[in-house]
Design an enzyme around this catalytic site. Structure first.
Site, PDB file in Angstrom:
ATOM      1  N   ASN A 233       0.864  -1.179   0.000  1.00  0.00           N
ATOM      2  CA  ASN A 233       0.000   0.000   0.000  1.00  0.00           C
ATOM      3  C   ASN A 233       0.896   1.223   0.000  1.00  0.00           C
ATOM      4  O   ASN A 233       1.386   1.661   1.040  1.00  0.00           O
ATOM      5  CB  ASN A 233      -0.914  -0.016   1.223  1.00  0.00           C
ATOM      6  CG  ASN A 233      -1.867  -1.183   1.158  1.00  0.00           C
ATOM      7  OD1 ASN A 233      -2.720  -1.244   0.276  1.00  0.00           O
ATOM      8  ND2 ASN A 233      -1.684  -2.154   2.049  1.00  0.00           N
ATOM      9  N   GLU A 234       1.120   1.738  -1.187  1.00  0.00           N
ATOM     10  CA  GLU A 234       2.079   2.828  -1.385  1.00  0.00           C
ATOM     11  C   GLU A 234       1.434   4.170  -1.029  1.00  0.00           C
ATOM     12  O   GLU A 234       0.201   4.247  -0.875  1.00  0.00           O
ATOM     13  CB  GLU A 234       2.540   2.824  -2.848  1.00  0.00           C
ATOM     14  CG  GLU A 234       3.178   1.519  -3.300  1.00  0.00           C
ATOM     15  CD  GLU A 234       4.616   1.337  -2.790  1.00  0.00           C
ATOM     16  OE1 GLU A 234       4.969   1.901  -1.746  1.00  0.00           O
ATOM     17  OE2 GLU A 234       5.382   0.608  -3.435  1.00  0.00           O
ATOM     18  N   PRO A 235       2.238   5.249  -0.903  1.00  0.00           N
ATOM     19  CA  PRO A 235       1.675   6.564  -0.580  1.00  0.00           C
ATOM     20  C   PRO A 235       0.484   6.903  -1.478  1.00  0.00           C
ATOM     21  O   PRO A 235       0.528   6.683  -2.685  1.00  0.00           O
ATOM     22  CB  PRO A 235       2.850   7.509  -0.854  1.00  0.00           C
ATOM     23  CG  PRO A 235       4.047   6.669  -0.545  1.00  0.00           C
ATOM     24  CD  PRO A 235       3.701   5.285  -1.005  1.00  0.00           C
ATOM     25  N   THR A 237      -2.502   5.553  -0.914  1.00  0.00           N
ATOM     26  CA  THR A 237      -3.493   4.476  -0.769  1.00  0.00           C
ATOM     27  C   THR A 237      -4.685   4.939   0.057  1.00  0.00           C
ATOM     28  O   THR A 237      -4.514   5.629   1.075  1.00  0.00           O
ATOM     29  CB  THR A 237      -2.844   3.303   0.006  1.00  0.00           C
ATOM     30  OG1 THR A 237      -1.737   2.854  -0.734  1.00  0.00           O
ATOM     31  CG2 THR A 237      -3.822   2.183   0.213  1.00  0.00           C
TER      32      THR A 237
END
Ligand code: F6R
Length: 727
Positions: A233-235, A237
């Site tokens: 869950n990358e920035p 998300t």
């Protein structure tokens, strides 16, 4: 105040272990390890010594119980004091933190066993949980922890990714955990990287529903990416996200590039549990080790919840604990400026609540630098009011006023600056960082890779040579994995042209064609081990010749003084490096014994994402420790440099070597000699700039900090911290 539960530790002399009863279960402990100590009574044949070891083991376990916070409420006081938005437990060393995390997992499993229920665990991959998994395996093998009631769900898997690939998270989980415990294979769930594009949605929803059907995750284990990601869950998300296909951010792919042998081989996409899936877990533990995580840990804990830092979304979960080591916690306010929140003269009630206790010379220096930078005022302009307003009035019990304190700290900093890194001959050295005699010193510069010396201390290296010292450089590893295959082909092709121009003999051309063919076969994964080793040899030779050219530019031409240690731990082929062995230490130790240096320079930059610097430094520390009784070692100054990945903070710097603008250019040229690393290194970490750019920016930044503090303005400063043998 009691910290952990009251537990009586007993020992069994005959069988050489300690045991205790907790929650109706007997726990056996055979050994105890910390970063510095290892107690293993069961390996001691002598009965008298074994008993002594058992007593030590008992004490160590008791100490652990005293310091282990057993529930989150115990953390609430510190959390409230330091304005932290997530509860944390800090440990001296990652191993201790891992044992604690494994214990939480084991207790969750056992509690469920007592209730006759399944335990639903969410698991993570990455480097952080490896030590937790090995502790769980130990608990299974030595303390009968059973995983029969455990059902696992892994956070994520690359997509596309074959299960059997050496890069798959499937393989990681089986290698590190599942192959060594009694879990029922039917109970293992990992997102399937093999699923076809058209079936992904169905697969993700099924994964999500399986968790729900089982009543949700009882415990989710997480690591944290340097950009704050949890799972993939990358920035950016959404908090409402569930299991789905995601794009992997560039920085995350950079971090994985070594395992994959270059960023281009790292998949762009993955299947990941969502933030909501994670937040729905009944309990969450996130683990982070090492200083490379310290910045993001600070943001996740101290900044207001926001989706640019996905880990900060855990702030709204009511049963989350971050388990940290001292390094990953080191940027938190409680370590950076605890005086702002608490009276540091009173020791905290829990060990490691803050590492700064009481006002002493070192803490005062740190605090005054912090205050000056915070107030954006040179040190000599700070007032009593500035001190009092920022919780630093206690300093006036040591120095009478801001005036006295300012002068004291200003002088301390002033005395770190020297243009004579090897000591100034015949000068009064009472307030200089390095002693004046002998005027010509024998020096060893240890460099983990063939370019760390010039990147991190090229200016100092230059001065040492100019000032006539007997300088040796020791390159600890070949650095061969960091040479692009394309670059190797380019070199062969260039050399082909040179050979054609000077000789009619075609044997070199034949050889060169053979290697070019091998490189292409390697890319297609067809090459045999021997061929691979030869290519690595050639890459090593390229890096050796580049290092020699860089030394020559700085005036070190004598090849006898340029040592290539080729430490064996540095495995070829992009595998994770585990640890050094006696053979590694011996190489370093033998060189030190041979040269008998007055000064050693070594890389103290432990932010290197691949661990090579850490292992190289460990080999130096171990060598020095084993030689510590020799006279020459007692008189040897050991200076640690940084620069390739990070820079010392000003309050850490004990020797600051200024660089003139011309020296900066010379240093840059020396770095440029490492042509294989130019125009995009193979493993640049999470910083896309080239190493010379980073080095210049960092040394200029240190110089600017000195001038902001009110000291002289230089173009650049290379900083060094002294390693003390007695520490
Ligand atoms: C692993 C995962 C990632 C890692 C994170 C930290 O399943 O999803 O979020 O936890 O990238 O990785 P390490 O522990 O290698 O620093």
């Amino acid at each position: 105040m009691r910290q952990g539960p009251e537990v009586k530790i007993n020992f069994n002399k005959k069988r050489s272990f300690c045991y205790y009863n907790l929650n109706g279960r007997r726990f056996k402990v055979y050994n105890w390890k910390s970063s510095t100590t290892c107690i293993e009574p069961n390996k001691e044949p002598n009965l008298v010594k074994r008993k002594e070891d058992l007593i030590k083991l008992k004490k160590a376990i008791e100490k652990d119980f005293r310091k282990t916070p057993f529930n989150i409420e115990k953390n609430l006081y510190d959390q409230s004091l330091f304005n932290e938005r997530i509860p944390i437990s800090i440990f001296e060393h990652p191993i201790e933190g891992s044992i604690y995390a494994a214990k939480i997992i084991a207790d969750t499993i056992i509690n469920k066993q007592h209730l006759g229920e399944n335990c639903i665990l969410g698991l993570a991959t990455g480097s952080s949980p490896i030590t937790i998994y090995s502790e769980l395996v130990r608990l299974h093998q030595e303390e009968n922890l059973s995983f029969k009631n455990v059902i696992t769900f892994n956070l994520d898997e690359y997509w596309p990714m074959n299960k059997n690939s050496k890069y798959s998270y499937h393989k990681f989980m089986f290698d590190n955990l599942f192959n060594h415990i009694d879990i029922d294979p039917k109970n293992i769930n990992i997102p399937n990287g093999d699923v076809s594009s058209k079936n992904i949605e169905k697969h993700c929803i099924k994964f999500e529903n399986q968790i729900k059907k089982l009543g949700g995750l009882d415990l989710q284990l997480l690591g944290i990416g340097r950009n704050g990601h949890i799972g993939f869950n990358e920035p950016g998300t959404l908090k409402s996200s569930i299991t789905r296909k995601v794009r992997i951010e560039y920085t995350t792919r950079f971090d994985a590039s070594e395992e994959f042998g270059g960023i281009d081989n790292v998949p762009n996409e993955a299947i990941s549990m969502g933030t909501k899936t994670i937040l729905d877990a009944k309990r969450i533990i996130l683990v982070a080790w090492g200083s490379s995580k310290s910045k993001i840990i600070k943001k996740a804990i101290e900044e207001k919840e926001n989706d640019i830092i996905p880990a900060s979304l855990l702030q709204s979960h009511n049963n989350t604990l971050f388990i940290l080591d001292k390094d990953s916690a080191s940027n938190l306010e409680r370590f950076m400026c605890p005086w702002l929140y608490t009276d540091i003269n009173k020791p905290p009630f829990k060990p490691l609540s803050t590492t700064i206790i009481g006002w002493n010379k070192e803490n005062i220096k740190k605090a005054v630098i912090w205050l000056s930078l915070k107030k954006k005022k040179p040190i000599l302009l700070l007032t009593d009011e500035d001190y009092n307003e920022n919780g630093m009035g206690g300093i006036f019990e040591h120095y009478k006023s801001s005036y006295e304190t300012n002068i004291e700290v200003f002088n301390l900093l002033q005395h770190t600056i020297t243009g004579w890194p090897g000591g100034k001959p015949n000068a009064d050295d009472s307030s200089r960082p390095e002693r004046s005699s002998p005027p010509k010193k024998r020096v060893i510069i240890f460099s983990p890779h063939p370019d760390d010396d010039v990147i991190s201390m090229g200016g100092t290296f230059d001065r040492l040579i100019q000032q006539g010292h007997d300088v040796h450089v020791a390159y600890q590893t070949s650095g061969n994995t960091a040479v692009w295959d394309e670059y190797l082909i380019e070199i062969f092709e260039q050399n082909d042209e040179i050979y054609k121009a000077i000789s009619k003999d075609s044997s070199f051309l034949k050889l060169s064609n053979k290697y070019i063919k091998q490189i292409k076969e390697y890319t297609e994964q067809k090459i045999d081990k021997k061929g691979f080793a030869t290519l690595n040899e050639i890459k090593g030779a390229i890096r050796r010749s580049e290092a020699y050219q860089a030394c020559k530019l700085l005036g070190l031409k004598d090849k006898e003084k340029i040592h290539f240690l080729d430490m064996p731990f540095y495995q070829k082929g992009g595998k994770k490096r585990k640890d050094i062995s006696k053979k590694d230490v011996d190489k370093v130790k033998n060189l030190i014994q041979k040269i008998k240096p007055h000064q050693i320079f070594a890389a103290g930059d432990l932010n290197d994402p691949h661990g090579t610097h850490r292992l190289c430094l460990r080999s130096i520390y171990q060598s020095i420790r084993s030689l510590k009784n020799l006279k020459f070692i007692k008189n040897c100054s050991i200076w640690l440099y940084k620069g390739a990945w990070n820079e010392w903070k000003v309050n850490d710097i004990e020797m600051a070597v200024p660089l003139s603008p011309d020296q900066i250019i010379k240093k840059r040229k020396a770095i440029f000699k490492h042509k294989s690393q130019k125009d995009g290194a193979v493993f640049p970490g999470n910083d896309p700039r080239e190493f010379w750019q980073r080095a210049e920016e960092r040394s200029a930044k240190t110089a600017n900090k000195y001038s902001e503090l009110g000291l002289a303005k230089y173009a650049a400063i290379e900083g060094f911290k002294r390693y003390r043998l007695d520490v």
